[in-house]
Write a protein that holds these residues in place. Structure first.
Motif, PDB file in Angstrom:
ATOM      1  N   PRO A   1       4.014  -5.700  -3.922  1.00 22.14           N
ATOM      2  CA  PRO A   1       2.964  -5.809  -4.941  1.00 22.14           C
ATOM      3  C   PRO A   1       2.679  -4.494  -5.667  1.00 22.14           C
ATOM      4  N   ARG A   2       2.684  -3.382  -4.943  1.00 21.70           N
ATOM      5  CA  ARG A   2       2.370  -2.090  -5.553  1.00 21.70           C
ATOM      6  C   ARG A   2       3.609  -1.195  -5.586  1.00 21.70           C
ATOM      7  N   PHE A   3       3.537  -0.181  -6.437  1.00 23.16           N
ATOM      8  CA  PHE A   3       4.700   0.685  -6.640  1.00 23.16           C
ATOM      9  C   PHE A   3       4.862   1.713  -5.529  1.00 23.16           C
ATOM     10  N   SER A   4       3.774   2.362  -5.131  1.00 24.27           N
ATOM     11  CA  SER A   4       3.888   3.445  -4.154  1.00 24.27           C
ATOM     12  C   SER A   4       2.698   3.424  -3.201  1.00 24.27           C
TER      13      SER A   4
ATOM     14  N   THR B   1       5.697  -1.030  -0.282  1.00 20.39           N
ATOM     15  CA  THR B   1       5.668  -0.759  -1.721  1.00 20.39           C
ATOM     16  C   THR B   1       7.092  -0.651  -2.271  1.00 20.39           C
ATOM     17  N   SER B   2       7.203  -0.572  -3.593  1.00 18.39           N
ATOM     18  CA  SER B   2       8.525  -0.511  -4.225  1.00 18.39           C
ATOM     19  C   SER B   2       9.297   0.729  -3.780  1.00 18.39           C
ATOM     20  N   THR B   3       8.634   1.880  -3.749  1.00 20.97           N
ATOM     21  CA  THR B   3       9.336   3.101  -3.350  1.00 20.97           C
ATOM     22  C   THR B   3       9.746   3.046  -1.880  1.00 20.97           C
TER      23      THR B   3
ATOM     24  N   PHE C   1       5.316  -8.771  -7.550  1.00 20.32           N
ATOM     25  CA  PHE C   1       4.526  -7.677  -8.116  1.00 20.32           C
ATOM     26  C   PHE C   1       3.130  -8.161  -8.503  1.00 20.32           C
ATOM     27  N   ASN C   2       2.160  -7.264  -8.425  1.00 20.12           N
ATOM     28  CA  ASN C   2       0.868  -7.547  -9.036  1.00 20.12           C
ATOM     29  C   ASN C   2       0.588  -6.519 -10.131  1.00 20.12           C
ATOM     30  N   HIS C   3      -0.579  -6.603 -10.742  1.00 15.65           N
ATOM     31  CA  HIS C   3      -0.855  -5.743 -11.898  1.00 15.65           C
ATOM     32  C   HIS C   3      -1.109  -4.289 -11.520  1.00 15.65           C
ATOM     33  N   GLU C   4      -1.113  -3.979 -10.229  1.00 15.45           N
ATOM     34  CA  GLU C   4      -1.240  -2.591  -9.801  1.00 15.45           C
ATOM     35  C   GLU C   4       0.120  -1.909  -9.667  1.00 15.45           C
ATOM     36  N   ASN C   5       1.189  -2.688  -9.840  1.00 15.82           N
ATOM     37  CA  ASN C   5       2.524  -2.101  -9.916  1.00 15.82           C
ATOM     38  C   ASN C   5       2.804  -1.723 -11.371  1.00 15.82           C
TER      39      ASN C   5
END
Length: 244
Positions: free
Chosen positions: A181-184, A192-194, A213-217
């Motif tokens: 959902p989130r990038f880092s 997270t993505s990272t 994903f959500n809008h915080e990514n």
């Protein structure tokens, strides 16, 4: 994940999605595996009807339910209108949670319950999958899917903490699908993505798909540009198709 744009949100990410549409707009997460003689759907989010209609899905043989959270199971009711028999693969505690909290004795009207146990292979004619437990805020299960000499691993909603057994199943997967959902960091409940990129390197997976994903990514175009800088990393979008 709540989908993008999120309800009653005017953040930059959601505002762009409302204005530009296309890959910036995300429904809740579901995955359809086309296997020898069998179509297996992973999860039934609340907007599953719209997703199936949009992508012209006319056949599903079974559903694998990862966990009982609403964003993954809230669309089960749509299958009361599915005009064919369905199998429902759900671990017993997940199935009982759905019966207790939402469905009562009506759940068998949707599908035939096929209970599974983590670590025990579920075999078909031509493929099999092995479920495994992951760390989440509710009982939750990923799966390793084996077909035609290939291995696909789906981690579902998991923190960045896995059992040694799960790492063994992920090792050298042809395709690793991770919900981020989130990038880092920090995000205790979900990897997270990272962190997923680090996981890919650790288990030496050939290809990584980032999804849920959500809008915080990051918005999709920014995620896509970031992923291009790495070998074998793809940021998913609604309707993405991959052949293994």
């Amino acid at each position: 994940a709540e989908g993008i744009p999120a309800i009653n949100c005017d953040c930059l990410h959601c505002s762009r999605a409302k204005r530009e549409d296309e890959k910036l707009v995300r429904g809740r997460n579901a995955v359809l595996f086309s296997l020898p003689g069998y179509q297996l759907l992973l999860d039934t989010p609340p907007d599953i009807r719209a997703l199936l209609v949009k992508n012209k899905v006319r056949r599903i043989d079974g559903i694998f339910l990862t966990h009982p959270h609403h964003d993954h199971s809230g669309g089960l009711e749509e299958f009361l209108y599915w005009r064919a028999e369905l199998d429902l693969f759900a671990e017993t505690t997940v199935y009982e949670a759905l019966r207790r909290e939402e469905w009562g004795d009506r759940l068998p009207e949707v599908a035939f319950h096929c209970a599974f146990h983590p670590g025990m292979a579920v075999r078909f004619d031509g493929f099999f999958f092995t479920p495994f437990a992951v760390y989440h805020t509710a009982p939750c299960f990923g799966l390793a899917l084996y077909e035609g000499g290939h291995k696909i691993v789906y981690t579902s909603d998991s923190s960045n903490r896995f059992s040694n057994y799960a790492y063994c199943l992920m090792k050298e997967a042809d395709l690793l699908i991770v919900n981020t959902p989130r990038f880092s960091p920090p995000h205790e409940d979900h990897i997270t993505s990272t962190e997923a990129v680090e996981l890919k390197a650790r288990v030496r997976a050939k290809h990584l798909i980032l999804t849920h994903f959500n809008h915080e990514n990051k918005p999709h175009d920014e995620l896509e540009e970031w992923a291009k800088g790495m070998d074998g990393v793809t940021a998913a979008y609604d309707g993405l198709e991959i052949e293994i």
